[in-house]
Scaffold this motif. Structure first.
Motif, short mmCIF file in Angstrom:
data_model
loop_
_atom_site.label_atom_id
_atom_site.label_comp_id
_atom_site.label_asym_id
_atom_site.label_seq_id
_atom_site.Cartn_x
_atom_site.Cartn_y
_atom_site.Cartn_z
N ARG A 1 47.91 37.56 -2.32
CA ARG A 1 46.51 37.33 -2.67
C ARG A 1 45.99 38.34 -3.70
O ARG A 1 45.25 37.99 -4.60
CB ARG A 1 45.67 37.41 -1.39
N ASP B 1 39.43 34.85 5.05
CA ASP B 1 40.84 34.50 5.19
C ASP B 1 40.98 33.20 5.97
O ASP B 1 41.77 32.32 5.64
CB ASP B 1 41.62 35.60 5.94
N PRO C 1 51.46 34.01 -7.07
CA PRO C 1 51.39 32.90 -6.13
C PRO C 1 51.84 31.57 -6.75
O PRO C 1 52.36 30.70 -6.06
CB PRO C 1 49.91 32.83 -5.73
N ILE D 1 39.87 30.27 3.82
CA ILE D 1 40.89 29.89 2.85
C ILE D 1 42.01 29.10 3.53
O ILE D 1 42.42 28.04 3.06
CB ILE D 1 41.44 31.15 2.13
N SER D 2 42.46 29.58 4.69
CA SER D 2 43.50 28.84 5.42
C SER D 2 43.03 27.43 5.72
O SER D 2 43.79 26.45 5.60
CB SER D 2 43.82 29.50 6.76
N TYR E 1 51.57 32.52 0.24
CA TYR E 1 50.48 32.84 -0.69
C TYR E 1 49.65 34.04 -0.27
O TYR E 1 49.26 34.88 -1.07
CB TYR E 1 49.55 31.64 -0.90
N ARG E 2 49.34 34.12 1.03
CA ARG E 2 48.44 35.19 1.47
C ARG E 2 48.95 36.59 1.12
O ARG E 2 48.18 37.41 0.64
CB ARG E 2 48.17 35.09 2.97
N ARG F 1 33.71 35.77 -3.03
CA ARG F 1 34.41 36.01 -1.77
C ARG F 1 33.96 37.30 -1.09
O ARG F 1 33.77 37.34 0.12
CB ARG F 1 35.92 36.05 -2.00
N GLU G 1 50.50 28.66 3.44
CA GLU G 1 49.50 29.61 2.93
C GLU G 1 49.77 31.00 3.50
O GLU G 1 49.75 32.00 2.79
CB GLU G 1 48.09 29.15 3.30
N HIS G 2 50.05 31.06 4.80
CA HIS G 2 50.26 32.35 5.45
C HIS G 2 51.50 33.06 4.95
O HIS G 2 51.49 34.26 4.70
CB HIS G 2 50.36 32.17 6.97
N TRP H 1 49.04 25.17 6.68
CA TRP H 1 48.61 26.46 7.19
C TRP H 1 49.72 27.50 7.06
O TRP H 1 49.51 28.62 6.59
CB TRP H 1 48.20 26.29 8.66
N ILE I 1 40.62 29.73 -4.23
CA ILE I 1 41.34 30.95 -4.61
C ILE I 1 41.89 30.93 -6.03
O ILE I 1 42.63 31.82 -6.43
CB ILE I 1 42.50 31.31 -3.64
#
Ligand SMILES: Nc1ncnc2c1ncn2[C@@H]1O[C@H](COP(=O)(O)OP(=O)(O)OP(=O)(O)O)[C@@H](O)[C@H]1O
Ligand SMILES: [Mg+2]
Lengths: 305, 237
Positions: free
Chosen positions: A98, A199, A105, A202-203, A94-95, A188, A90-91, A87, A34
């Protein structure tokens, strides 16, 4: 030249480099997929050191007395919980960012890093924590005046790192999962048009990075026996340097960068000066950046066809 | 017979810019349908909006009765629709074989997949170079790879976005011959082209898109004979 010192520093450097490489993988894979530097990655490593210490103590207090069993169980638990950290971060952090600016981020990552450090400091105390040495002993080479040694712990670090890196390389280069990662990294939108849940991919990369950091955290905790809430910072910077040195985004690059950094640090401390080993390590980085800005094994940013 | 695919009253915007206005398209199973239009008419936008890239503002897109506008991009990709995108978008640092395996259902095709052998039959050139990186292929070979990749999932609907773009006439001819073969196997094809001559001869039916709006529709031959079409897209002969 004292060959025993040379060999000793090579062994030490290889060990250190393996650890840097394991952590560098997390930076390089996240960047690859990413395009962000996960500044909180070093603190994931720090968290895993605490988890390892806590679960080792817990397992011993539950009456488990086989050292290998405790080590294996602790490693599994540490990897699993650290993966959940990776995990979740990221959720949560960062997500949602995105599709915003590239800087957002990054700032969020610095925030996560501070939160993790403070969380560890508040919940575990600011002081240095220590764990007892579980694996002692070493293989010695040479006579009493001029010898070098490989401790069993160093052997374990090198072996576990080599196996983990080998497994990861196989996963990325040879499996359908790895193809999905590489496709997501390259394009992507096209990857999702082909039916890849990008998604999820990426996780999963965050999870892999966290697991590799957890392996490093556990190994280092066992070797050095002491750490505090701030260890993630300096180790993180070193591993990040290794990733950039090898070419950020490149998996073999992260491994190579880690080894070069570890070896150059320990050779420099062995033969020249211990205080300036970091200066030397970062000077190598500067030189590589001047002559090959994309890193040793990195691809130029734009690869047009 | 009900439609395999239908677009109803579709509006698509990029921010304030409206790229498609009230577009209607329908395709029956087994048909070859083309959409022609000038640069910037909105052809690629229509194909990409099927995958929610971007999400349509209004209207509906149905495939086998399922509403696509409600789905995530990767869910559409798993329904039996495959896209040969504008600019090919092959994964340049992966090998040809890996690119093709990416196209398989769930992206998990392996080396002994019978569909892979079939794609190699259609494009022997790809088989010769299966271990070469896709980035080293010529434009025409990359186009074959993009088509092969799309075929790997055995799609019910094959979407192609200007497959002839930038290719030599001989290569275009070869690609259209292969598309004929694919169509004969029963795959429904929706072809977007600027090369109206090839496209209309190849297709059963066609649509003409002008500034984001369908201006004309008819059989391939009707459109080929239409003076407006001849003037705008066939150099006016
Ligand atoms: N990502 C985008 N952001 C903003 N506007 C866009 C974007 N993509 C396309 N457009 C605009 O939407 C309109 C339709 O573009 P589209 O790419 O669909 O045309 P096209 O018919 O495929 O053209 P071409 O034959 O050149 O490929 C154009 O005016 C274009 O400028
Ligand atoms: Mg287009």
């Amino acid at each position: 030249m004292d060959f025993h010192i040379l060999f000793q520093q090579l062994v030490n450097g290889l060990t250190l480099g393996s650890v840097y490489g394991l952590i560098a993988v997390g930076y390089t894979m996240v960047y690859g997929i990413i395009g962000m530097i996960n500044f909180a990655h070093g603190d994931i490593y720090m968290i895993s050191a605490y988890l390892a210490a806590i679960f080792m103590a817990l397992l011993f207090s539950f009456g488990l007395d086989s050292v290998p069993l405790v080590i294996v169980c602790t490693l599994m638990i540490t990897m699993a919980i650290t993966a959940v950290y990776g995990w979740s971060i990221e959720h949560v952090a960062y997500r949602p960012l995105r599709n915003s600016t590239r800087l957002a981020p990054l700032i969020s990552a610095i925030g996560v890093s501070l939160i993790l450090q403070n969380y560890a400091q508040i919940s575990q105390g600011a002081g240095t924590q220590s764990v007892p040495t579980l694996i002692e002993g070493a293989l010695r080479f040479g006579d009493d005046n001029a010898f070098f040694q490989i401790t069993y712990m160093q052997m374990m670090i090198i072996a576990v790192s080599a196996v983990s890196m080998g497994a990861l390389t196989f996963l990325i280069q040879r499996t359908a999962y790895g193809r999905k990662c590489r496709a997501t990294q390259q394009d992507r939108t096209m990857a999702s048009i082909l039916g890849i849940n990008t998604d999820f991919t990426i996780s999963s990369v965050f999870v892999i990075g966290a697991i590799m950091a957890a392996i490093a955290g556990m190994l280092v905790t066992l070797t050095y026996g002491s750490f505090d809430f701030y260890v993630g910072f300096i180790v993180g910077i070193k591993a990040f340097t290794a990733a950039v040195l090898g070419g950020i985004g490149s998996l073999p690059g992260a491994m190579l960068g880690g080894l070069i950094l570890g070896l150059s640090e320990s050779l420099f401390s062995g033969f020249i000066n211990t205080d300036y080993k970091d200066v030397f390590a970062f000077s190598i980085l500067v030189l590589v950046m001047i002559f090959k800005p994309s890193g040793l094994l990195g691809k130029p940013l734009v690869e047009k066809v | 017979m009900s439609n395999l695919f239908e677009v109803r009253n579709l509006d698509v915007c990029y921010g304030p810019v409206q790229a498609l206005r009230d577009v209607n398209v329908e395709i029956k199973k087994g048909e070859i349908v083309t959409l022609i239009g000038a640069n910037g008419a909105g052809k690629s936008t229509l194909l990409m909006s099927l995958f929610g890239q971007p999400k349509p503002k209004n209207g509906s897109i149905r495939f086998k009765g399922e509403e696509l506008t409600r789905l995530a991009t990767h869910q559409v990709g798993n329904l039996g629709i495959a896209l040969v995108p504008e600019g090919r978008r092959v994964f340049s640092s992966m090998t040809i074989e890996e690119n093709l395996m990416m196209g398989g259902a769930g992206c998990t095709a392996d080396k002994d997949d019978p569909v892979l052998a079939h794609v190699y039959e259609l494009f022997p050139r790809l088989k010769e170079r299966q271990h070469q990186r896709a980035g080293t292929l010529s434009g025409g070979e990359q186009q074959m790879l993009a088509i092969g990749r799309a075929l790997m999932s055995r799609p019910d609907l094959l979407l192609l976005d200007e497959p002839s773009l930038g290719l030599a006439p001989l290569v275009i001819k070869k690609i259209f011959e292969t598309l004929e073969m694919i169509a004969k196997e029963g795959t429904t094809i929706f072809l977007v082209e600027q090369n109206a001559n090839y496209a209309l001869k190849f297709a059963d039916r066609g649509y003409v898109l002008v500034n984001g709006n369908i201006k004309l529709t008819g059989s391939g031959d009707e459109l080929l004979a239409d003076p407006e079409v001849r003037k705008a897209y066939l150099g006016g002969h």
